[in-house]
Enzyme design. Structure first.
Site, mmCIF file in Angstrom:
data_model
loop_
_atom_site.group_PDB
_atom_site.id
_atom_site.type_symbol
_atom_site.label_atom_id
_atom_site.label_comp_id
_atom_site.label_asym_id
_atom_site.label_seq_id
_atom_site.Cartn_x
_atom_site.Cartn_y
_atom_site.Cartn_z
ATOM 1 N N ASP A 63 37.531 -6.965 17.657
ATOM 2 C CA ASP A 63 36.510 -6.607 18.637
ATOM 3 C C ASP A 63 37.194 -5.905 19.821
ATOM 4 O O ASP A 63 38.051 -5.049 19.626
ATOM 5 C CB ASP A 63 35.736 -7.866 19.047
ATOM 6 N N ASP A 119 30.682 -7.722 8.263
ATOM 7 C CA ASP A 119 30.525 -7.369 9.671
ATOM 8 C C ASP A 119 29.773 -6.042 9.800
ATOM 9 O O ASP A 119 30.347 -4.980 9.550
ATOM 10 C CB ASP A 119 31.880 -7.267 10.362
ATOM 11 N N HIS A 130 31.534 -11.064 11.660
ATOM 12 C CA HIS A 130 32.247 -10.365 12.725
ATOM 13 C C HIS A 130 33.404 -11.207 13.261
ATOM 14 O O HIS A 130 34.497 -10.694 13.496
ATOM 15 C CB HIS A 130 31.274 -10.017 13.853
#
Length: 335
Positions: free
Chosen positions: A123, A280, A310
């Site tokens: 991320d 994801d 994710h």
């Protein structure tokens, strides 16, 4: 710059979290300093594994991986980004920018003199961590990119920026279920706009709600841990601001810096592994560009983590840790 600091008692008794806190002060870019928290486990003379989280999590996301790394003889360092975890939290969204986050984390890395590091990033941990690699490649032995990217609006025409901003303004404020629905059926406006709108404008943004919708399980203890850094709205400026900082369009402020970072990554010949999950919707397909454009990714046996969303550190943390350690063992650097 007005700053709040989450009370220590919010972090007491969290499940799977017994790591001693460490702190470094870095310049805030406004004449003051910010205190950054990080975990530092395992032998200090071992080459470090640098674990970088994203939004809206903190180093707790790596709690399944940190002991596994340390038990195998690796030093493992896991910082909390400014605005998250036990790190200081500016209370104004205007105090957060992509460039400042990179500067804060570069200053932290220099303060603890991190060298020969293996970056593990997911991320925003990748959006910031890969900029750190680009700025100081000599400090990194290898990279493991997991469910992340380095957006630079490649191939997009200039008119995309005004179009996206107009779309954003026209959207109703979704709840978390509305965001999930947009990603599940992306036939309307770009799903990421729903995510930006939710974080910026939904009345009660909760980190645990975000993890719950993206992870395979959520317990009451996990909910308490992910919400621990944010006692009330004053602490949530970073959580709310981060999605709007993602440079989606060619006229975004961070585009040129990210394009320069890509130029540096195209010269990065040290080992580079992608370990994306299969579930994801946010970063699906972004691994391919790393594999094609980063020299260190060529000839590497890249990995797909099955049955994970994710937050693959949450869903398959032990498996991801083993992938990282096998990669380190297969790509010795000589110190």
């Amino acid at each position: 710059m007005n700053v709040v600091r989450t009370p220590d008692e919010r972090f007491e008794g969290l499940p799977g979290w017994s790591f001693a806190p460490h702190y470094v002060d870095v310049p805030d870019g406004d004449g003051g300093t910010l205190r950054l928290h990080y975990v530092d486990e395992g032998p200090r003379d071992a080459a470090p594994i640098l674990c970088m989280h994203g939004q809206p999590t903190w180093a707790y996301l790596y709690r399944k991986m940190i002991p596994r790394f340390a038990a195998a003889g690796h030093r493992v360092v896991a910082p909390d980004l400014v605005g998250f975890g036990r790190s200081d939290k500016p209370t104004s969204q205007d105090d957060y920018s992509y460039a400042r986050h990179v500067a804060w984390m570069n200053a932290w890395m220099e303060a603890i003199d991190l060298r020969d590091a293996t970056l593990v990033c997911q991320d925003w941990g990748g959006l910031i961590g890969l900029r750190m690699v680009a700025a100081q490649p000599q400090r990194f032995a290898r990279v493991v990119a997991a469910n992340t990217g380095l957006p630079d609006a490649k191939g997009l025409p200039p008119e995309v920026g005004p179009m996206l901003r107009s779309m954003y303004d026209s959207l109703p404020v979704p709840d978390m279920q509305g965001v999930a629905a947009a990603f599940a059926d992306p036939s309307g406006p770009p799903p990421f706009l729903f995510w930006q709108k939710y974080c910026a404008e939904f009345p009660d943004v909760r980190a645990s709600d975000v993890v719950r919708i993206n992870a395979r399980q959520m317990t009451a203890d996990m909910e308490r841990a992910y919400d621990a850094p944010f006692p009330d709205e004053r602490y949530k400026a970073g959580m709310r601001r981060f999605p709007r900082l993602v440079p989606l369009a060619p006229d975004d402020a961070a585009i040129e810096d990210n394009r320069r970072a890509w130029d540096a990554l195209r010269r990065f010949e040290r080992p580079f592994l992608t370990a994306f999950s299969d579930g994801d919707p946010v970063t699906r397909g972004l691994e391919q560009r790393f594999r094609e454009e980063v020299p260190g990714a060529r000839g590497v046996e890249h990995v797909t983590i099955r049955d994970a969303g994710h937050f693959l550190q949450e869903d398959k943390g032990e498996e991801l840790a083993d992938v990282v350690m096998r990669f380190i063992a297969a790509t010795p650097t000589g110190g």
